[in-house]
Enzyme design. Structure first.
Site, PDB file in Angstrom:
ATOM      1  CB  THR A  94      -0.950  -0.001   1.210  1.00 23.01           C
ATOM      2  OG1 THR A  94      -1.770  -1.168   1.156  1.00 23.01           O
ATOM      3  CG2 THR A  94      -1.850   1.219   1.200  1.00 23.01           C
ATOM      4  CB  THR A 170       0.507  -3.463   6.421  1.00 25.07           C
ATOM      5  OG1 THR A 170      -0.788  -3.560   5.807  1.00 25.07           O
ATOM      6  CG2 THR A 170       1.049  -2.057   6.242  1.00 25.07           C
ATOM      7  CG  ASP A 171      -2.589  -7.593   4.371  1.00 24.57           C
ATOM      8  OD1 ASP A 171      -2.855  -6.706   5.208  1.00 24.57           O
ATOM      9  OD2 ASP A 171      -3.357  -7.889   3.440  1.00 24.57           O
ATOM     10  CE  LYS A 247      -2.918  -4.931   8.612  1.00 28.91           C
ATOM     11  NZ  LYS A 247      -2.957  -4.923   7.138  1.00 28.91           N
TER      12      LYS A 247
END
Length: 424
Positions: A94, A170-171, A247
């Site tokens: 992202t 980020t995942d 996360k």
């Protein structure tokens, strides 16, 4: 009238006036990005369009026309000569994404140089060298991706970089950060950074996260760390050890948190001040060491009540080399699973047990089930996160195929993944 991408235009529709920069648009339509940061689209035959700036040039020929409209062709700032040298490696995600106007979806298209051009504040912190390693969403990363990335990071350090920033989706960023933590012992900071919201959105966290990451990259924290928003506000970022971060929210800007440990520290967005909370490896304290090698045939299995224990048979019979089992509470599984656990360890397949609770420490010596698991050869993961345990297992088995040696390494704290005393 004729207009092209990058032009600044005024659009009148039903008595309402809109101004913005022309974005990629479908035939018969015009899409603009307004000063608010929001995009608006119109059917060309239903609006009146006035050209204000021709690709950054006003009607009278002056540049920028006071609107501050910048084009994609804007040159990067000249790097300063006395600033630290930082390599920024882009893998996608992202933070390196924008809207794909063909589909309306977010896609990874920005390069490292695009990020530097979009965040001019970075030039005041360091001299940056941009390099694209990949342009993929992080769910497409795998053990080969981690090794390619780690090799690129080592090359930049050997070439004299004072720090390395890795932009990443980020995942799965915690997996990649853990992988590099095991593969690389570093004399300089290696900083993973991402964003929860793309640059097209007014609430994007990409600029603040990148600036905070740059501050950490020139600091004396010579570890693999993750730098992301500390709260939902734009006040500070947290610095997380690469093996102790997870996360914990799908979309909040402060989704990343240290688990079973305090963060390494924080970075104040306004002042750039770094505060540290735990011991860390300092710049130059360790020599560069690189040990690549990952065994991809490892799996993370989540135990659930009533789950068929023969699921373990699939991995045993299909040539898997190691397993991580997410147990309940202190690290428990059904007694029906224990014979299959024994079958796995008898086949020289290391089995690490972690907890679905995430917070807290494994202890299989309290109840009979846990003791039976230990007798069957289970390795306690202590307070290691399940994802980190999986990456650790893959790395250890990439270093040795000796079962006893691997089991011994898996019980050790190799890169800060096991704390002597769980702090949270």
């Amino acid at each position: 009238m004729e207009f092209k991408q990058g032009d600044w235009v005024r659009i009148e529709r039903n008595g309402t006036v809109y101004e913005g920069k022309v974005m990629p648009s479908m035939e018969g339509y015009i899409t603009i990005k307004m000063k608010s940061g929001y995009n608006a689209g119109f059917s060309i035959d239903k609006v009146r369009i006035t050209l204000l700036e021709n690709n950054g040039e006003t009607a009278n020929g002056s540049r920028n026309g006071g609107k501050g409209c910048k084009t994609n062709e804007e040159e990067l700032p000249e790097p300063g000569k006395k600033l630290p040298k930082i390599a920024i490696l882009s893998t996608g995600g992202t933070i390196a994404s924008k809207i794909d106007y063909r589909t309306g979806a977010v896609t990874s298209q920005f390069t490292a140089d695009d990020i530097l051009a979009a965040i001019p504040e970075l030039k005041e912190i360091a001299d940056f060298k941009g390099r694209v390693i990949s342009s993929i969403l992080s769910e497409n990363m795998d053990s080969d991706s981690w090794q390619n990335l780690s090799k690129a990071v080592v090359e930049e350090i050997e070439a004299g970089a004072d720090g390395v920033i890795v932009t990443h989706g980020t995942d799965t960023m915690m997996y990649s950060a853990a992988a590099l933590s095991f593969m690389i012992k570093t004399p300089v900071p290696i900083v993973f950074v991402g964003s929860q919201r793309s640059a097209d959105r007014p609430s994007s966290d990409n600029a603040m996260n990148a600036i905070c990451a740059a501050r950490v990259a020139i600091s004396d924290i010579a570890e693999v760390v993750v730098v992301m928003h500390g709260t939902t506000s734009d006040d500070f970022c947290e610095i997380h050890r690469g093996t102790k971060v997870r996360k914990l929210h799908t979309s909040r800007r402060d989704a990343f948190k240290s688990v079973n440990s305090l963060p390494v520290g924080t970075v104040d967005y306004g002042t750039g001040e770094i505060k540290t909370f735990i011991d860390y490896t300092r710049r130059g304290e360790k020599a560069l060491k690189f040990k690549p090698g990952m065994e991809p045939k490892c799996a993370l299995v989540k135990f659930t009540p009533g789950a068929d224990p023969t699921v373990l048979d699939y991995y045993i019979s299909n040539g898997y080399k190691g397993l991580v089992v997410e147990g309940t509470g202190l690290g428990h599984i059904s007694t029906k699973w224990i014979p299959l656990l024994r079958k796995a360890t008898d086949a020289k397949m290391p089995v690490i047990v972690t907890s679905q609770c995430l917070n807290g420490r494994i202890c299989d010596r309290v109840y009979d089930t846990g003791r039976d698991m230990l007798k069957a050869g289970a390795i306690e993961g202590e307070d290691t996160l399940p994802e980190t345990a999986l990456v650790k297992l893959m790395w250890v088995l990439g270093q040795t195929d000796d079962f006893e040696k691997a089991a011994g390494m898996l019980r050790e704290d190799l890169s800060g993944e096991i704390t002597e005393c769980t702090q949270r």
